[in-house]
Scaffold this motif. Structure first.
Motif, PDB file in Angstrom:
ATOM      1  N   ALA A  29      27.915  42.608  35.838  1.00  0.00           N
ATOM      2  CA  ALA A  29      29.288  42.416  36.288  1.00  0.00           C
ATOM      3  C   ALA A  29      30.161  43.165  35.285  1.00  0.00           C
ATOM      4  O   ALA A  29      29.684  43.608  34.237  1.00  0.00           O
ATOM      5  N   TYR A  30      31.442  43.306  35.599  1.00  0.00           N
ATOM      6  CA  TYR A  30      32.322  44.094  34.735  1.00  0.00           C
ATOM      7  C   TYR A  30      33.696  43.440  34.636  1.00  0.00           C
ATOM      8  O   TYR A  30      34.124  42.712  35.536  1.00  0.00           O
ATOM      9  N   VAL A  31      34.373  43.736  33.529  1.00  0.00           N
ATOM     10  CA  VAL A  31      35.760  43.329  33.354  1.00  0.00           C
ATOM     11  C   VAL A  31      36.583  44.585  33.091  1.00  0.00           C
ATOM     12  O   VAL A  31      36.275  45.355  32.175  1.00  0.00           O
ATOM     13  N   LEU A  32      37.601  44.784  33.892  1.00  0.00           N
ATOM     14  CA  LEU A  32      38.534  45.892  33.721  1.00  0.00           C
ATOM     15  C   LEU A  32      39.840  45.296  33.206  1.00  0.00           C
ATOM     16  O   LEU A  32      40.533  44.570  33.927  1.00  0.00           O
ATOM     17  N   THR A  33      40.165  45.567  31.938  1.00  0.00           N
ATOM     18  CA  THR A  33      41.352  44.964  31.337  1.00  0.00           C
ATOM     19  C   THR A  33      42.583  45.800  31.663  1.00  0.00           C
ATOM     20  O   THR A  33      43.224  46.392  30.788  1.00  0.00           O
ATOM     21  N   ALA A  34      42.896  45.848  32.941  1.00  0.00           N
ATOM     22  CA  ALA A  34      44.107  46.504  33.436  1.00  0.00           C
ATOM     23  C   ALA A  34      45.306  45.592  33.173  1.00  0.00           C
ATOM     24  O   ALA A  34      45.162  44.475  32.665  1.00  0.00           O
ATOM     25  N   ALA A  35      46.495  46.054  33.533  1.00  0.00           N
ATOM     26  CA  ALA A  35      47.687  45.214  33.404  1.00  0.00           C
ATOM     27  C   ALA A  35      47.483  43.907  34.179  1.00  0.00           C
ATOM     28  O   ALA A  35      47.939  42.835  33.739  1.00  0.00           O
ATOM     29  N   GLU A  36      46.819  43.998  35.304  1.00  0.00           N
ATOM     30  CA  GLU A  36      46.381  42.821  36.060  1.00  0.00           C
ATOM     31  C   GLU A  36      44.860  42.807  35.991  1.00  0.00           C
ATOM     32  O   GLU A  36      44.195  43.532  36.735  1.00  0.00           O
ATOM     33  N   PRO A  37      44.272  42.031  35.070  1.00  0.00           N
ATOM     34  CA  PRO A  37      42.832  42.111  34.805  1.00  0.00           C
ATOM     35  C   PRO A  37      41.982  41.892  36.055  1.00  0.00           C
ATOM     36  O   PRO A  37      42.286  41.052  36.912  1.00  0.00           O
ATOM     37  N   VAL A  38      40.909  42.689  36.122  1.00  0.00           N
ATOM     38  CA  VAL A  38      40.006  42.687  37.278  1.00  0.00           C
ATOM     39  C   VAL A  38      38.598  42.331  36.809  1.00  0.00           C
ATOM     40  O   VAL A  38      38.086  42.922  35.851  1.00  0.00           O
ATOM     41  N   VAL A  39      37.972  41.385  37.476  1.00  0.00           N
ATOM     42  CA  VAL A  39      36.552  41.090  37.287  1.00  0.00           C
ATOM     43  C   VAL A  39      35.804  41.681  38.467  1.00  0.00           C
ATOM     44  O   VAL A  39      36.185  41.453  39.628  1.00  0.00           O
ATOM     45  N   VAL A  40      34.769  42.452  38.189  1.00  0.00           N
ATOM     46  CA  VAL A  40      33.994  43.102  39.244  1.00  0.00           C
ATOM     47  C   VAL A  40      32.645  42.382  39.356  1.00  0.00           C
ATOM     48  O   VAL A  40      31.795  42.482  38.476  1.00  0.00           O
ATOM     49  N   ASP A  41      32.488  41.612  40.436  1.00  0.00           N
ATOM     50  CA  ASP A  41      31.315  40.770  40.680  1.00  0.00           C
ATOM     51  C   ASP A  41      31.221  39.660  39.634  1.00  0.00           C
ATOM     52  O   ASP A  41      31.916  39.668  38.608  1.00  0.00           O
ATOM     53  N   THR A  42      30.357  38.671  39.913  1.00  0.00           N
ATOM     54  CA  THR A  42      30.363  37.462  39.076  1.00  0.00           C
ATOM     55  C   THR A  42      28.965  36.995  38.694  1.00  0.00           C
ATOM     56  O   THR A  42      28.750  35.814  38.445  1.00  0.00           O
ATOM     57  N   GLY A  43      28.003  37.903  38.628  1.00  0.00           N
ATOM     58  CA  GLY A  43      26.723  37.576  38.036  1.00  0.00           C
ATOM     59  C   GLY A  43      25.720  36.907  38.958  1.00  0.00           C
ATOM     60  O   GLY A  43      25.960  36.681  40.145  1.00  0.00           O
TER      61      GLY A  43
END
Length: 272
Positions: A29-43
């Motif tokens: 899974a991934y975390v994109l620390t954008a201005a509005e944080p995005v989690v990509v999939d959840t394991g």
């Protein structure tokens, strides 16, 4: 689970599963620390994984605004409902079909859903995420995306490949494998996970690779591959040959019985 950064603002939440006779399948899974944080999939959906705790070492779950579910298979949705509780402002980015599939397991609150189809985009404050259908997929709800700020492409199952060790699957890079070894792993995964590639029109399939090549992604992040840096064209060339690769044929009952006979009582492999 292992966590490590890729690029300036993307973190891998790395896990893996051992498949006897195949290798160790990364499950990222991934975390994109954008201005509005995005989690990509959840394991992974396994009882001993605590996805939200691992995520908390990277970002406060309460700050998460988007959960981009690349598709609703169980190796992508393990921490989803716990995360919805821990991230009350987050919405799940999926498709109409994806939401329907998820709801066969547990009702997905529609006010927490954001429908996004391939070809559409999502503004997350400081960048735009461009949704697309990866060339290889095993679920009709699959939508990956390209981050136009970091030039990272998130491809869901596409480009996956089994690794020879759990350490490489969770802490390594695709570049750690010799080119021939990586090619063989990716073609094995392509024929295992997307067996339809052998029965579709090969030219039409290969045409779906052109938009991906034109993205010019510097980093490819697949659910089932360690991070791949500056090797996108080479990997595209590999999966272009998938229709011509040998179809995957899994073990049959006789092979299963032979495997079980080699186990000690309790289900552990016998010592050699």
């Amino acid at each position: 689970m292992d966590t490590h950064k890729v690029g300036s603002d993307t973190t891998v939440l790395a896990d893996s599963l051992e498949v006897p006779g195949i290798g160790y399948i990364p499950a990222n899974a991934y975390v994109l620390t954008a201005a509005e944080p995005v989690v990509v999939d959840t394991g992974l959906s396994l009882a001993d994984r605590n996805f939200v705790n691992t995520l908390g070492s990277v970002v406060d779950p309460a700050d998460v605004r988007w959960i981009w579910l690349t598709h609703p298979d169980r190796d992508h949705t393990g921490g989803l409902f716990d995360l919805l509780v821990a991230a009350p402002l987050a919405k799940v980015v999926t498709t109409f079909i994806g939401a329907g599939i998820m709801s066969t397991e547990r009702p997905l609150p529609l006010d927490r859903v954001y429908f996004l189809n391939p070809g559409q985009s999502l503004d997350v404050g400081d960048r735009t995420l461009h949704g697309f259908r990866p060339p290889l997929f095993d679920n009709p709800a699959t939508v990956g995306f390209y981050d136009d700020r970091t030039r990272i492409c998130f491809t869901s199952d596409c480009f996956g490949g089994p690794m020879p060790s759990a350490e490489l699957a969770e802490s390594g890079h695709a570049n750690d494998l010799a080119p021939a070894q990586l090619r063989d792993a990716q073609l094995l995964w392509a024929t295992l996970d997307s067996p339809w590639v052998h029965v579709v029109d090969a030219d039409k399939y290969r045409a779906t690779l052109t938009p991906l090549r034109e993205m010019g992604a510097e980093i490819v992040l697949s659910t089932h591959l360690p991070p791949a840096v500056r090797m996108t064209d080479r990997m595209i060339d590999t999966i272009m040959t998938a229709p011509d690769a040998d179809p995957f044929v899994g073990p049959d009952q006789a092979a299963l019985e032979q495997m079980l006979a080699s186990f000690e009582p309790g289900g552990q492999p016998a010592a050699t």
